[in-house]
Enzyme design. Structure first.
Site, PDB file in Angstrom:
ATOM      1  N   LYS A 163     -11.639  11.664  11.147  1.00 12.74           N
ATOM      2  CA  LYS A 163     -10.638  12.693  10.897  1.00 12.74           C
ATOM      3  C   LYS A 163     -11.087  14.017  11.509  1.00 12.74           C
ATOM      4  O   LYS A 163     -12.274  14.370  11.429  1.00 12.74           O
ATOM      5  CB  LYS A 163     -10.430  12.840   9.389  1.00 12.74           C
ATOM      6  CG  LYS A 163      -9.355  13.833   8.962  1.00 12.74           C
ATOM      7  CD  LYS A 163      -9.242  13.838   7.442  1.00 12.74           C
ATOM      8  CE  LYS A 163      -8.221  14.835   6.940  1.00 12.74           C
ATOM      9  NZ  LYS A 163      -8.135  14.823   5.457  1.00 12.74           N
ATOM     10  N   SER A 166      -3.936  14.367   3.289  1.00 11.88           N
ATOM     11  CA  SER A 166      -4.058  14.951   4.611  1.00 11.88           C
ATOM     12  C   SER A 166      -4.678  14.014   5.646  1.00 11.88           C
ATOM     13  O   SER A 166      -4.713  14.342   6.840  1.00 11.88           O
ATOM     14  CB  SER A 166      -4.909  16.232   4.533  1.00 11.88           C
ATOM     15  OG  SER A 166      -6.224  15.948   4.092  1.00 11.88           O
ATOM     16  N   SER A 186      -6.187  13.138  -0.594  1.00 11.05           N
ATOM     17  CA  SER A 186      -5.938  13.016   0.842  1.00 11.05           C
ATOM     18  C   SER A 186      -6.350  11.689   1.459  1.00 11.05           C
ATOM     19  O   SER A 186      -5.996  11.411   2.600  1.00 11.05           O
ATOM     20  CB  SER A 186      -6.620  14.157   1.593  1.00 11.05           C
ATOM     21  OG  SER A 186      -5.962  15.375   1.327  1.00 11.05           O
TER      22      SER A 186
END
Length: 463
Positions: free
Chosen positions: A81, A157, A181
């Protein structure tokens, strides 16, 4: 054939490499082909390093030929990420305030561990700006979309990681979870994601969101998540919050059985409004645990006060990040993030100290519950995925993402390990998730429950 290879689990890839029936280069080429096929429509990557990935795969291929694999995941296509540093790659954090010419001088600690074990890094996956909300869009990268229906959000997220996992754009995917997330996008895309106990995986640089932020794996199978967490876990000198090494190898999933376990089930945490489709799917999943030999008891929890406690922790973290920006940079922020930052600046020190005390009470309550039960089951999300590009469901009257994520953030406050397991599909064909929570440092119990359920409800790919 390329699609079949792209959808193989990491554990199956490793077996194939060892047997000589498949090479890391073939696995990486299949993952890159999946990126070519899907990323233009779904927008899961901010940066793809095809050249670097193929070079790493060729080096791995030679090690396997020589009978000298370097670690547990040698040659496995992996994504990171874009909140974490990967050496020589850009780190943009979903933000136009970052330098596009910047290249990380070194790996983040957990990235270094993945590299040491032979991971092949495909690139960096999308995130909202600094990971601030439960959906994945940003001024820098635009909107990331759900593979089951591109008109819907994949959640966030860690939405880019979830989409990559669901579509075969890599086998192992790293996410962060400061309020859900990992679990939100796992539930919305039908994959597996686990937020480990806080401190299990080191973070450096530290998250702006402080001690609610966790790092964990997102995969298509429970076994792959256990493998990835085994590699990433352990103390590191750069993170003084990391827990001591307890020697756990999460690949040993306690026989994948829940027989004899005492399991608590709470359908609403005392305040959540759950869509009937989701409630029905989760209740059916809980019944399957009983069929697998567990003792199920529905319990009453009243966690409505956790909403304000979490808001104070989260918004002050955002405000702290805001303070480090110059006036010109602040103008570039996602407008919703800027609003949250300004609200955070208004929170007083007594308010924050009160929130710390409320967090302590919540942690004690969940500790006490999980001293009596092996696991706690809840919905992972109260709804299925809604329209992409929005922070809140349309027509809901909600203002912030924290209002539609009541099942996730309480366990960031308490720091307990929690996973989202796919548990079926709504009448509209969208995935639903079951949340499995265990006592702190008992990820082995989460994995046991997850693996047992996975045997009767395995991952299904988008068509």
């Amino acid at each position: 054939m390329s699609r079949d290879i792209a959808m193989m689990s990491a554990t199956d890839l490793i077996r194939s490499f060892a047997a000589g029936t498949l090479s890391p280069v073939e696995a990486t080429e299949a993952a890159l082909a999946a990126i070519d096929a899907h990323n233009g429509k779904l927008n899961a990557f901010v940066h793809v390093d095809a050249e670097g990935a193929l070079a790493a795969a060729k080096a791995s291929e030679q090690r396997w030929r020589d009978g000298r694999p370097t670690g547990l995941i040698d040659g496995v296509p992996t994504t990171i990420k874009d909140l974490a540093d990967v050496k020589a790659l850009p780190t943009r954090r979903g933000s136009k305030t970052t330098d596009p010419e910047y290249r990380a001088p070194e790996d983040a600690p957990f990235v270094a561990r993945l590299r040491d074990h032979g991971a092949v890094f495909l690139g960096k996956t999308t995130t909202p700006e600094i990971g601030w909300k439960g959906v994945t869009d940003s001024p820098l990268t635009g909107v990331t979309r759900n593979p089951w229906n591109p008109e819907k959000t994949p959640g966030g997220s860690s939405g880019g990681a979830a989409v990559s996992a669901a579509t075969g754009m890599g086998a192992l995917h790293q996410g962060t979870d400061g309020g859900g997330s990992i679990r939100i996008p796992a539930a919305y895309t039908g994959i597996y994601g686990i937020k480990p106990t806080f401190g299990r995986v080191p973070q450096y640089p530290a998250s702006a969101m402080g001690t609610v932020s966790h790092v964990g794996p997102m995969t298509r199978t429970v076994a792959d998540a256990a493998l990835m967490l085994t590699v990433m876990s352990g103390p590191h000198i750069s993170d003084w919050y990391t827990a001591p090494d307890d020697g756990r190898d999460f690949r040993q999933i306690s026989g994948k059985s829940v027989r004899g376990m005492r399991i608590a089930y709470c359908p609403d945490l005392g305040f959540a409004q759950v869509d009937p489709d989701i409630a029905e799917l989760v209740a059916a999943a809980v019944r399957r645990f009983a069929e697998l030999g567990a003792y199920i008891e529905e319990v009453d929890l009243e966690l409505s006060g956790s909403a304000e406690t979490f808001r104070i922790h989260w918004f002050t973290g955002a405000a702290n990040a805001y303070r480090a920006l110059g006036p010109d940079q602040r103008e570039l922020l996602d407008p919703g993030l800027a609003e949250v930052c300004l609200e955070g600046l208004e929170i007083t020190l007594p308010d924050y100290q009160d929130a710390i005390r409320e967090r302590e009470k919540l942690g004690f309550e969940i500790n006490r519950l999980l001293d009596r039960y092996d696991l706690l089951l809840t919905p992972a999300m109260p709804t299925a995925a809604f329209d992409a590009g929005l922070e809140v469901p349309p027509g809901s009257g909600m203002r912030r993402w924290t209002e539609w994520t009541p099942f996730s953030y309480p366990f960031n406050l308490t720091q307990h390990p929690a996973a989202s397991v796919p548990c079926g599909f709504t009448r509209d064909g969208m995935p639903a998730g079951l949340q499995i929570v265990a006592a702190k440092y008992r990820e082995d119990k989460v994995f046991s429950g997850s693996a047992a359920y996975e045997t009767i409800c395995p991952f299904k790919m988008p068509t």
